[in-house]
Design an enzyme around this catalytic site. Structure first.
Site, PDB file in Angstrom:
ATOM      1  N   LYS A  43      36.385  70.120  22.940  1.00 12.53           N
ATOM      2  CA  LYS A  43      37.696  69.909  22.362  1.00 12.53           C
ATOM      3  C   LYS A  43      37.858  70.679  21.065  1.00 12.53           C
ATOM      4  O   LYS A  43      38.967  70.957  20.630  1.00 12.53           O
ATOM      5  CB  LYS A  43      37.893  68.412  22.054  1.00 12.53           C
ATOM      6  CG  LYS A  43      37.901  67.501  23.241  1.00 12.53           C
ATOM      7  CD  LYS A  43      38.087  66.050  22.709  1.00 12.53           C
ATOM      8  CE  LYS A  43      37.924  65.027  23.799  1.00 12.53           C
ATOM      9  NZ  LYS A  43      38.011  63.656  23.262  1.00 12.53           N
ATOM     10  N   GLY A  44      36.741  70.959  20.384  1.00 13.09           N
ATOM     11  CA  GLY A  44      36.761  71.425  19.000  1.00 13.09           C
ATOM     12  C   GLY A  44      37.611  72.647  18.701  1.00 13.09           C
ATOM     13  O   GLY A  44      38.132  72.791  17.603  1.00 13.09           O
ATOM     14  N   GLU A  99      35.430  79.510  20.556  1.00 13.16           N
ATOM     15  CA  GLU A  99      34.638  78.317  20.246  1.00 13.16           C
ATOM     16  C   GLU A  99      34.892  77.906  18.798  1.00 13.16           C
ATOM     17  O   GLU A  99      35.278  78.735  17.964  1.00 13.16           O
ATOM     18  CB  GLU A  99      33.158  78.671  20.481  1.00 13.16           C
ATOM     19  CG  GLU A  99      32.133  77.666  20.048  1.00 13.16           C
ATOM     20  CD  GLU A  99      32.162  76.351  20.813  1.00 13.16           C
ATOM     21  OE1 GLU A  99      33.241  75.729  20.882  1.00 13.16           O
ATOM     22  OE2 GLU A  99      31.100  75.932  21.298  1.00 13.16           O
ATOM     23  N   ASP A 100      34.654  76.647  18.487  1.00  6.24           N
ATOM     24  CA  ASP A 100      34.823  76.205  17.101  1.00  6.24           C
ATOM     25  C   ASP A 100      33.646  76.624  16.221  1.00  6.24           C
ATOM     26  O   ASP A 100      33.812  77.327  15.236  1.00  6.24           O
ATOM     27  CB  ASP A 100      35.078  74.688  17.028  1.00  6.24           C
ATOM     28  CG  ASP A 100      34.007  73.843  17.712  1.00  6.24           C
ATOM     29  OD1 ASP A 100      33.085  74.416  18.320  1.00  6.24           O
ATOM     30  OD2 ASP A 100      34.097  72.608  17.648  1.00  6.24           O
ATOM     31  N   ASP A 103      26.261  76.791  16.239  1.00 12.65           N
ATOM     32  CA  ASP A 103      25.268  76.156  15.376  1.00 12.65           C
ATOM     33  C   ASP A 103      23.876  76.569  15.876  1.00 12.65           C
ATOM     34  O   ASP A 103      23.414  77.664  15.555  1.00 12.65           O
ATOM     35  CB  ASP A 103      25.518  74.643  15.441  1.00 12.65           C
ATOM     36  CG  ASP A 103      24.638  73.820  14.521  1.00 12.65           C
ATOM     37  OD1 ASP A 103      24.208  74.345  13.484  1.00 12.65           O
ATOM     38  OD2 ASP A 103      24.380  72.650  14.837  1.00 12.65           O
ATOM     39  N   LYS A 131      27.241  79.132  11.911  1.00  9.41           N
ATOM     40  CA  LYS A 131      26.147  78.560  11.095  1.00  9.41           C
ATOM     41  C   LYS A 131      24.880  79.325  11.472  1.00  9.41           C
ATOM     42  O   LYS A 131      23.978  78.775  12.114  1.00  9.41           O
ATOM     43  CB  LYS A 131      25.981  77.074  11.426  1.00  9.41           C
ATOM     44  CG  LYS A 131      27.112  76.168  10.955  1.00  9.41           C
ATOM     45  CD  LYS A 131      26.758  74.718  11.300  1.00  9.41           C
ATOM     46  CE  LYS A 131      27.710  73.721  10.686  1.00  9.41           C
ATOM     47  NZ  LYS A 131      27.365  72.332  11.108  1.00  9.41           N
ATOM     48  N   LEU A 153      30.855  69.657   9.391  1.00  8.57           N
ATOM     49  CA  LEU A 153      32.250  70.003   9.149  1.00  8.57           C
ATOM     50  C   LEU A 153      33.193  69.233  10.067  1.00  8.57           C
ATOM     51  O   LEU A 153      32.887  69.021  11.251  1.00  8.57           O
ATOM     52  CB  LEU A 153      32.457  71.501   9.361  1.00  8.57           C
ATOM     53  CG  LEU A 153      31.523  72.397   8.540  1.00  8.57           C
ATOM     54  CD1 LEU A 153      31.652  73.851   8.975  1.00  8.57           C
ATOM     55  CD2 LEU A 153      31.829  72.264   7.053  1.00  8.57           C
ATOM     56  N   ASP A 159      35.359  67.570  14.873  1.00 11.81           N
ATOM     57  CA  ASP A 159      35.299  66.109  14.774  1.00 11.81           C
ATOM     58  C   ASP A 159      33.943  65.587  14.333  1.00 11.81           C
ATOM     59  O   ASP A 159      32.924  66.279  14.434  1.00 11.81           O
ATOM     60  CB  ASP A 159      35.584  65.476  16.132  1.00 11.81           C
ATOM     61  CG  ASP A 159      34.377  65.588  17.069  1.00 11.81           C
ATOM     62  OD1 ASP A 159      33.873  66.707  17.257  1.00 11.81           O
ATOM     63  OD2 ASP A 159      33.918  64.546  17.572  1.00 11.81           O
ATOM     64  N   ARG A 165      39.906  65.310  13.677  1.00 10.14           N
ATOM     65  CA  ARG A 165      40.331  66.596  14.264  1.00 10.14           C
ATOM     66  C   ARG A 165      41.676  67.050  13.713  1.00 10.14           C
ATOM     67  O   ARG A 165      41.968  68.235  13.664  1.00 10.14           O
ATOM     68  CB  ARG A 165      40.444  66.471  15.788  1.00 10.14           C
ATOM     69  CG  ARG A 165      39.119  66.272  16.500  1.00 10.14           C
ATOM     70  CD  ARG A 165      39.309  66.451  18.004  1.00 10.14           C
ATOM     71  NE  ARG A 165      38.192  65.940  18.781  1.00 10.14           N
ATOM     72  CZ  ARG A 165      37.074  66.608  19.043  1.00 10.14           C
ATOM     73  NH1 ARG A 165      36.915  67.825  18.575  1.00 10.14           N
ATOM     74  NH2 ARG A 165      36.115  66.081  19.769  1.00 10.14           N
TER      75      ARG A 165
HETATM   76  P1  IMP Z   1      25.232  74.296  19.197  1.00  8.98           P
HETATM   77  O1  IMP Z   1      25.014  74.147  20.681  1.00  8.98           O
HETATM   78  O2  IMP Z   1      24.131  73.648  18.407  1.00  8.98           O
HETATM   79  O3  IMP Z   1      25.482  75.719  18.764  1.00  8.98           O
HETATM   80  O4  IMP Z   1      26.461  73.416  18.846  1.00  8.98           O
HETATM   81  C1  IMP Z   1      27.704  73.879  18.957  1.00  8.98           C
HETATM   82  C2  IMP Z   1      28.690  72.744  19.097  1.00  8.98           C
HETATM   83  O5  IMP Z   1      28.351  71.639  18.279  1.00  8.98           O
HETATM   84  C3  IMP Z   1      30.022  73.228  18.596  1.00  8.98           C
HETATM   85  O6  IMP Z   1      30.791  73.636  19.681  1.00  8.98           O
HETATM   86  C4  IMP Z   1      30.599  72.020  17.925  1.00  8.98           C
HETATM   87  O7  IMP Z   1      31.434  71.360  18.847  1.00  8.98           O
HETATM   88  C5  IMP Z   1      29.454  71.157  17.574  1.00  8.98           C
HETATM   89  N1  IMP Z   1      29.166  71.239  16.140  1.00  8.98           N
HETATM   90  C6  IMP Z   1      28.187  71.931  15.524  1.00  8.98           C
HETATM   91  N2  IMP Z   1      28.240  71.795  14.200  1.00  8.98           N
HETATM   92  C7  IMP Z   1      29.305  70.994  13.962  1.00  8.98           C
HETATM   93  C8  IMP Z   1      29.925  70.509  12.754  1.00  8.98           C
HETATM   94  O8  IMP Z   1      29.513  70.784  11.618  1.00  8.98           O
HETATM   95  N3  IMP Z   1      31.015  69.732  12.925  1.00  8.98           N
HETATM   96  C9  IMP Z   1      31.533  69.411  14.145  1.00  8.98           C
HETATM   97  N4  IMP Z   1      31.001  69.859  15.277  1.00  8.98           N
HETATM   98  C10 IMP Z   1      29.892  70.644  15.198  1.00  8.98           C
HETATM   99 MG    MG Z   2      32.372  72.741  20.456  1.00  8.36          MG
END
Ligand code: IMP
Ligand code: MG
Length: 176
Positions: A43-44, A99-100, A103, A131, A153, A159, A165
């Site tokens: 959703k982000g 994508e939002d 990470d 990040k 964040l 969220d 959101r």
């Molecule tokens: P990854 O798989 O660890 O790269 O995570 C990515 C997903 O985690 C993103 O699509 C976000 O939806 C969520 N996410 C990562 N960091 C944050 C944050 O600081 N706030 C909110 N959602 C986050």
């Molecule tokens: Mg996401």
């Protein structure tokens, strides 16, 4: 509007709007007038995506994917699930996935692998927030909005346990 104890604005809405315009201009250069399939990762990314596509020219097609790995936590579970699959045919198309946050990179790695199997002509990744220091797997981001070193964040689509959101700015959430 905000509870100052828990929410600290780190990217004000004016800065976001300016950056979205810049990213849209970069995307237009990359797509070279081709039809574009823009995919929103729910959703982000929903607010970022809505702002971005309204800055892009035609022909444009929008699609939605849903990916889940966090539950109600601030750390990824590492288990990435696609909970909404794509119906569109991507073969031979120019595709932009929006994508939002990238990470650890685990979500995007899974999404890019899934989309690559659909044989697009070109596949680029646009992320509002990078990040990069938290990365566990390499993920190439073609269009990145902001580099954020630390903090969880929320706002502008992001969220915590489905809250915040709707906030117009990106904020750091300070939890006890
Ligand atoms: P990854 O798989 O660890 O790269 O995570 C990515 C997903 O985690 C993103 O699509 C976000 O939806 C969520 N996410 C990562 N960091 C944050 C944050 O600081 N706030 C909110 N959602 C986050
Ligand atoms: Mg996401």
């Amino acid at each position: 509007m905000y509870d100052k104890e828990t929410l600290e604005v780190v990217i004000p809405k004016e800065r976001i709007a300016h950056r979205v315009e810049e990213i849209a201009a970069e995307v237009e250069v990359w797509r070279r007038g081709d039809p574009l399939v823009a995919i929103c990762v729910l959703k982000g990314a929903f607010i970022f995506f809505s702002d971005l596509v309204r800055q892009l020219s035609q022909p444009l097609f929008v699609e939605f994917l849903r990916c889940s790995s966090y539950g109600d936590c601030t750390e990824t579970s590492g288990q990435v699930r696609l909970t909404l699959e794509l119906e569109a045919d991507l073969s031979g198309k120019r595709v932009l996935v929006v994508e939002d946050i990238v990470d650890t990179g685990l979500s995007m790695q899974a999404i890019l692998a899934y989309l690559t199997r659909k044989n697009p002509k070109d596949l680029a990744l646009c992320a509002l927030i990078d990040k990069s220091h938290r990365r566990q797997v390499q993920v190439p981001i073609d269009f990145a909005g902001f580099e954020m070193p630390k903090g969880f964040l929320v706002g502008y689509g992001l969220d915590y346990a489905q809250r915040y959101r709707e906030l117009p700015d990106v904020c750091v959430l300070h939890l006890e």
